[in-house]
Motif scaffolding. Structure first.
Motif: not given
Length: 454
Positions: A217-230
């Motif tokens: 499923l990885k190839p179908y996921l947009p790059m994502s990460q949690l917002y933690e700081s500037k």
């Protein structure tokens, strides 16, 4: 165990308080002895033993005294329910399905929020199957005696109702789902060995982590990460010049930002639902961050690359696949539609003015007839793989998912969102038709009800 649909009527004047009269035809179908003088009857978790007499009537009829109906927490009027003889000694009526959601009373009657019309479909389907269905809330629940709303002659009636054999959780507020009242209700349900679903809301980051563990499923996921700081915002904008900022507990396209970095290193900001003045263009990252920071403190947010998805009539396009569980191992796609955004909107959610189109016609127009058939099949298979993966690793019991997918111009699919409590549109058919999703929910409830012996 085989069941019959029993036509039940109240006895106005019974010789004894706990009295029932059964038609000879029903007695024969249940294989009850002619000389039987008493019968144990159950409904939900309630039972009563009553005197029984058999009468010569040519239908599957059962008449119960008001005292018996009260002890079974059933309404004092005619209704049809399934009847099953358990262990050759107890007539079990039902099953009983309870739907847990918010209930609001108005001058025009009772309302069940955005699923109000859908609840009518669930109730109608249950009536046809001889199932007792009702709506209850955290405030109408009591472990000893539940007040619920059941549909009778096209109106919702409030009454004492039987304890359910299965519960469908449709609480629409994440905050309410974390409340002490909700936890107490669920604790009681578990203690009484009553199966329930959909277990809880899943947040976007939790779903992303589950899906990213699957190599397929990885190839179908947009790059994502949690917002933690500037610095996390700065990193995402360095890697991707166009990103979404989404609340991990958001729904219906609310409170979403989109940030684009232009060639001259200025930043363009767009957003869905925020009140108050906010600029839409910033000359540097610090000014953008200063404007966003107060709003990003109100909950946790996800930073996600913007995939350049194919549009329809120059409007944002995605696809909603509704998936339902058939049993503990099998899922099915119940329906699929294309969702097209309102002009100048970057989300296609219907709550934000989006419209529904037939998926077949949209895909055929964009990719051609032959390719559209292949894409529909691929999107359906991807949806099933997603729900199987999430339901396996999220913990708890889920029976329904709404999967939002997009396609880029090359036909590559992308996962946009996974919804554990997908929204329910009003049935625009203006008919008595019960849509497949309503039938699938009740059928899964019936499957689960068998777990506690119904």
């Amino acid at each position: 165990m085989k069941h019959e649909i029993i036509e039940m009527t109240p006895l106005q004047h019974a010789p004894r308080s706990t009295w029932c009269e059964m038609s000879e035809k029903l007695r024969q179908r249940l294989h009850l002895p002619k000389n039987l003088t008493s019968l144990k009857i159950g409904c939900g978790m309630h039972t009563v033993t009553c005197t029984i007499v058999f009468i010569k009537e040519d239908h599957f009829g059962l008449s119960l005294s008001e005292d018996v109906l009260n002890k079974l927490c059933l309404p004092i009027h005619s209704l049809s329910l399934q009847g099953t003889l358990k262990n050759n000694q107890q007539l079990q009526l039902g099953p009983v399905i309870g739907l847990l959601t918010e209930v609001k009373t108005t001058e025009d009657g009772v309302r069940f929020g955005s699923i109000h019309e859908f609840c009518k479909e669930l109730a109608a389907y249950c009536m046809n199957k001889g199932v007792f269905f009702y709506i209850f809330s955290l405030t109408t629940y009591n472990n000893q005696q539940i007040e619920g709303y059941y549909l009778h002659e096209s109106e919702w009636k409030k009454s004492i109702v039987p304890y359910p054999n299965v519960v469908h959780n449709r609480i629409s507020s994440r905050k309410r789902e974390r409340s002490k009242e909700f936890l107490q209700v669920i604790s009681d349900i578990i203690e009484n060995n009553v199966p329930y679903f959909n277990e809880r809301f899943l947040n976007k980051w939790e779903v992303h982590q589950i899906l990213s563990e699957s190599e397929h499923l990885k190839p179908y996921l947009p790059m994502s990460q949690l917002y933690e700081s500037k610095s996390s915002l700065e990193y995402m904008l360095t890697v991707n010049k166009d990103i979404f900022i989404k609340p991990i507990n958001g729904s219906q396209g609310r409170r979403i930002f989109r940030v684009k970095e232009k060639d001259d290193q200025t930043y363009l900001l767009d957003f869905t639902t925020f009140s108050g003045e906010i600029n839409t263009e910033f000359t540097n990252l610090q000014k953008l961050y200063s404007a966003l920071s107060p709003r990003l403190k109100k909950g946790r947010f996800l930073l996600q690359e913007t995939i350049q998805l194919n549009k329809y009539q120059n409007r944002t396009l995605d696809f909603r696949f509704l998936c339902h569980k058939k049993d503990f191992h099998q899922w099915k796609v119940t329906s699929a539609v294309a969702r097209v955004s309102e002009d100048n909107q970057f989300v296609a959610n219907l709550a934000r003015g989006g419209q529904i189109y037939p998926i077949k016609s949209v895909l055929s127009e964009l990719y051609g007839k032959d390719e559209s058939r292949h894409l529909r099949k691929m999107l359906a298979e991807l949806s099933l793989e997603i729900v199987n993966t999430v339901s396996l690793h999220a913990g708890g019991e889920f029976g329904e998912f709404g999967i939002d997918l997009g396609l880029d111009p090359k036909g590559h699919p992308w996962i946009i969102e996974v919804n554990t409590k997908p929204s329910k549109l009003e049935n625009d058919q203006k008919s008595e038709r019960v849509r497949p999703s309503a039938r699938s929910i009740i059928n899964y409830c019936l499957f689960l009800s068998q777990l506690n012996g119904q």
